[in-house]
Design an enzyme around this catalytic site. Structure first.
Site, PDB file in Angstrom:
ATOM      1  N   SER A   1       0.686  -1.151   0.257  1.00 33.00           N
ATOM      2  CA  SER A   1       0.038  -0.120   0.123  1.00 33.00           C
ATOM      3  C   SER A   1       1.191   1.379   0.130  1.00 33.00           C
ATOM      4  O   SER A   1       1.445   1.077   0.840  1.00 33.00           O
ATOM      5  CB  SER A   1      -1.230  -0.435   1.100  1.00 33.00           C
ATOM      6  OG  SER A   1      -1.638   1.386   0.858  1.00 33.00           O
TER       7      SER A   1
ATOM      8  N   HIS B   1      -1.247  -0.918  -4.655  1.00 42.78           N
ATOM      9  CA  HIS B   1      -2.473  -0.763  -3.546  1.00 42.78           C
ATOM     10  C   HIS B   1      -2.435   1.357  -3.660  1.00 42.78           C
ATOM     11  O   HIS B   1      -1.944   1.512  -2.699  1.00 42.78           O
ATOM     12  CB  HIS B   1      -3.039  -1.224  -2.161  1.00 42.78           C
ATOM     13  CG  HIS B   1      -4.205  -1.062  -2.016  1.00 42.78           C
ATOM     14  ND1 HIS B   1      -5.328  -1.624  -2.981  1.00 42.78           N
ATOM     15  CD2 HIS B   1      -4.636  -0.535  -0.374  1.00 42.78           C
ATOM     16  CE1 HIS B   1      -6.059  -1.556  -1.110  1.00 42.78           C
ATOM     17  NE2 HIS B   1      -5.797  -0.561  -0.684  1.00 42.78           N
TER      18      HIS B   1
ATOM     19  N   ASP C   1      -4.643   4.019  -1.391  1.00 45.24           N
ATOM     20  CA  ASP C   1      -5.576   4.483  -0.953  1.00 45.24           C
ATOM     21  C   ASP C   1      -5.747   5.917  -1.243  1.00 45.24           C
ATOM     22  O   ASP C   1      -5.384   6.793  -0.435  1.00 45.24           O
ATOM     23  CB  ASP C   1      -5.437   4.717   0.749  1.00 45.24           C
ATOM     24  CG  ASP C   1      -5.108   2.993   1.155  1.00 45.24           C
ATOM     25  OD1 ASP C   1      -4.113   2.515   1.643  1.00 45.24           O
ATOM     26  OD2 ASP C   1      -6.234   2.376   0.512  1.00 45.24           O
TER      27      ASP C   1
ATOM     28  N   MET D   1      -8.461   8.682   0.185  1.00 48.29           N
ATOM     29  CA  MET D   1      -9.508   9.524   1.335  1.00 48.29           C
ATOM     30  C   MET D   1      -9.633  11.123   1.481  1.00 48.29           C
ATOM     31  O   MET D   1      -8.833  11.866   0.256  1.00 48.29           O
ATOM     32  CB  MET D   1      -8.630   9.233   2.072  1.00 48.29           C
ATOM     33  CG  MET D   1      -7.799   7.208   2.989  1.00 48.29           C
ATOM     34  SD  MET D   1      -6.570   7.062   3.685  1.00 48.29           S
ATOM     35  CE  MET D   1      -6.677   5.782   3.991  1.00 48.29           C
TER      36      MET D   1
ATOM     37  N   HIS E   1      -8.373   2.007  -3.791  1.00 47.43           N
ATOM     38  CA  HIS E   1      -9.373   2.125  -3.203  1.00 47.43           C
ATOM     39  C   HIS E   1     -10.183   2.984  -2.135  1.00 47.43           C
ATOM     40  O   HIS E   1      -9.285   3.970  -1.872  1.00 47.43           O
ATOM     41  CB  HIS E   1      -9.280   1.177  -1.989  1.00 47.43           C
ATOM     42  CG  HIS E   1      -9.689   1.006  -0.576  1.00 47.43           C
ATOM     43  ND1 HIS E   1      -8.801   0.459   0.491  1.00 47.43           N
ATOM     44  CD2 HIS E   1     -10.459   1.137  -0.307  1.00 47.43           C
ATOM     45  CE1 HIS E   1      -9.595   0.688   1.459  1.00 47.43           C
ATOM     46  NE2 HIS E   1     -11.044   0.361   0.643  1.00 47.43           N
TER      47      HIS E   1
ATOM     48  N   MET F   1     -11.654   5.672  -0.371  1.00 41.33           N
ATOM     49  CA  MET F   1     -12.497   5.743   0.636  1.00 41.33           C
ATOM     50  C   MET F   1     -13.293   6.992   0.693  1.00 41.33           C
ATOM     51  O   MET F   1     -12.718   8.227   0.864  1.00 41.33           O
ATOM     52  CB  MET F   1     -11.390   5.319   1.421  1.00 41.33           C
ATOM     53  CG  MET F   1     -11.347   4.111   1.511  1.00 41.33           C
ATOM     54  SD  MET F   1      -9.666   3.901   3.026  1.00 41.33           S
ATOM     55  CE  MET F   1      -8.508   4.311   1.284  1.00 41.33           C
TER      56      MET F   1
ATOM     57  N   MET G   1     -12.271  -5.361   4.933  1.00 40.12           N
ATOM     58  CA  MET G   1     -11.368  -4.717   5.851  1.00 40.12           C
ATOM     59  C   MET G   1     -11.119  -5.181   7.007  1.00 40.12           C
ATOM     60  O   MET G   1     -12.185  -5.689   7.894  1.00 40.12           O
ATOM     61  CB  MET G   1     -11.843  -2.813   5.563  1.00 40.12           C
ATOM     62  CG  MET G   1     -12.094  -2.465   4.818  1.00 40.12           C
ATOM     63  SD  MET G   1     -10.327  -1.559   4.249  1.00 40.12           S
ATOM     64  CE  MET G   1      -9.877  -0.721   5.351  1.00 40.12           C
TER      65      MET G   1
ATOM     66  N   ASP H   1      -7.449  -5.581   3.759  1.00 42.75           N
ATOM     67  CA  ASP H   1      -6.793  -4.620   3.601  1.00 42.75           C
ATOM     68  C   ASP H   1      -6.704  -4.252   4.939  1.00 42.75           C
ATOM     69  O   ASP H   1      -7.257  -3.804   6.242  1.00 42.75           O
ATOM     70  CB  ASP H   1      -7.472  -4.140   3.175  1.00 42.75           C
ATOM     71  CG  ASP H   1      -6.619  -2.580   2.846  1.00 42.75           C
ATOM     72  OD1 ASP H   1      -7.200  -1.450   1.802  1.00 42.75           O
ATOM     73  OD2 ASP H   1      -5.238  -2.516   3.012  1.00 42.75           O
TER      74      ASP H   1
HETATM   75  C1  DX5 Z   1      -6.687   1.610   4.947  1.00 41.83           C
HETATM   76  C2  DX5 Z   1      -6.303   1.954   4.121  1.00 41.83           C
HETATM   77  C3  DX5 Z   1      -5.425   0.732   4.252  1.00 41.83           C
HETATM   78  C4  DX5 Z   1      -3.586   0.777   4.918  1.00 41.83           C
HETATM   79  C5  DX5 Z   1      -2.859   0.001   5.099  1.00 41.83           C
HETATM   80  O1  DX5 Z   1      -8.098   2.763   5.272  1.00 41.83           O
HETATM   81  O2  DX5 Z   1      -6.984   0.659   3.542  1.00 41.83           O
HETATM   82  O3  DX5 Z   1      -4.820  -0.020   2.545  1.00 41.83           O
HETATM   83  O4  DX5 Z   1      -2.910   1.757   4.072  1.00 41.83           O
HETATM   84  O5  DX5 Z   1      -1.711  -0.424   5.879  1.00 41.83           O
HETATM   85  P1  DX5 Z   1      -1.585  -1.299   6.900  1.00 41.83           P
HETATM   86  O6  DX5 Z   1      -0.426  -2.050   6.387  1.00 41.83           O
HETATM   87  O7  DX5 Z   1       0.433  -0.198   7.708  1.00 41.83           O
HETATM   88  O8  DX5 Z   1      -2.292  -1.917   7.498  1.00 41.83           O
HETATM   89 ZN    ZN Z   2      -6.491  -0.338   1.582  1.00 43.80          ZN
END
Ligand code: DX5
Ligand code: ZN
Length: 227
Positions: free
Chosen positions: A6, A31, A33, A35, A64, A66, A135, A173
Site C-alpha cells: 500500500s 494498492h 488508498d 481518502m 481503493h 474511501m 477491511m 487490508d
Molecule cells: C486503510 C487503508 C490501508 C492501509 C494499510 O484505510 O485502506 O490500505 O494503507 O496499511 P497498514 O498495512 O499499515 O495497516
Molecule cells: Zn486500502
C-alpha cells in the site's frame, strides 16, 4: 496469491520511486488508498498522483476509494491508470450504479466491507464484482492493529465463492503482517494489502518474499493438494 504493497505507507516525498521500488522488489499489485476527509477522517492523494506514478511501473493499480462521492472520481482515476477501482458497500443505493460505471470504463471492480458492516450486505453483488475486500481495520489510517473479529467474514466470503462457483478474489487490508497474513490465508483470502509491514521493512524485497512464502504455506487449496 497476490501481494499488494500500500503506497500510503511509502515515503510521501517520492511516490514514484516507491512504486518503482515495489515493482523491482517483486510486488504483484500496487494498492492506492484514496481518502476524501469525509468518508474517512483523513486525506491522502488524488488522480494526479496516480497519473504521475503510472508510467513508472507496469504493476496492476488497485485503487481503493474511501470517498463519499466516488461517482465524480471514477473517470479521473480510470484515465489516470487505475486497473481496478474499489468502492465501499456502505455507500448503499449508489453501489449498483457505481459497479456498472466502473465496468463501462473497462476497469475491474472491487467491493469493500468495513469491520462493523455485515458481510451479507455484499451478497447481492457477488456475481458482478471481480474482488471482495474485507477491511481488517477501520479505514482511514495505516499502522493500525488487525481486527481479529473480521476473520469469519473472510471464511464466509470464501464459502459463498465456492458454493456459487464464483471467481471474485478475496482481499484483506489493514494490519496485515506476517502473522495476520497467515491467519487470513487460512481463512480463504488470496490478495494481501500491506503498508507498514512491507514499506516499513528494512528490505522491501525480503519482506515481500517472506509474506509470499507464508501465505502460500497457509493456502488451504495447496494444503488439500499435500494430503
Ligand atoms: C486503510 C487503508 C490501508 C492501509 C494499510 O484505510 O485502506 O490500505 O494503507 O496499511 P497498514 O498495512 O499499515 O495497516
Ligand atoms: Zn486500502
Amino acid at each position: 496469491m497476490i501481494i499488494a504493497p500500500s503506497l500510503l505507507a511509502a515515503d510521501h516525498a517520492c511516490f514514484g520511486k516507491s512504486a518503482a521500488r515495489a515493482a523491482k522488489a517483486g510486488a504483484d499489485w500496487l494498492h492506492l488508498d484514496i481518502m476524501d476527509g469525509h468518508f474517512v477522517p483523513n486525506i491522502s492523494f488524488g488522480p494526479q498522483v496516480v497519473k504521475a506514478v503510472r508510467p513508472l511501473t507496469k504493476l496492476f493499480f488497485d485503487v481503493h476509494l474511501m470517498c463519499n462521492k466516488p461517482e465524480i472520481l471514477l473517470e479521473p482515476f480510470a484515465r489516470a491508470g487505475a486497473d481496478e477501482i474499489i468502492i465501499h458497500v456502505e455507500l448503499g443505493e449508489q453501489v449498483e450504479p457505481l459497479i456498472w460505471k466502473v465496468k463501462q470504463l473497462g476497469k475491474k471492480v472491487g467491493l469493500a466491507v468495513n469491520p462493523p458492516t455485515p458481510i451479507s450486505l455484499a451478497q447481492p453483488f457477488l456475481e458482478k464484482i471481480d474482488l471482495l475486500l474485507v477491511m481488517t481495520v477501520n479505514p482511514g489510517f495505516g499502522g493500525q492493529e488487525f481486527i481479529h473479529e473480521t476473520l469469519p467474514k473472510i471464511q464466509q466470503a470464501e464459502a459463498w465463492r465456492r458454493e456459487k462457483q464464483l471467481r471474485y478474489q478475496i482481499s484483506v487490508d489493514g494490519g496485515i503482517n506476517f502473522q495476520t497474513a497467515a491467519e487470513c490465508a487460512r481463512a480463504g483470502a488470496d490478495t494481501f494489502v500491506a503498508g507498514t509491514s512491507l514499506f516499513g521493512a528494512r528490505s522491501l524485497k525480503a519482506a515481500i518474499n517472506k509474506m509470499r512464502k507464508i501465505v502460500n504455506a497457509n493456502d488451504p487449496a495447496l494444503a488439500d493438494l499435500k494430503v
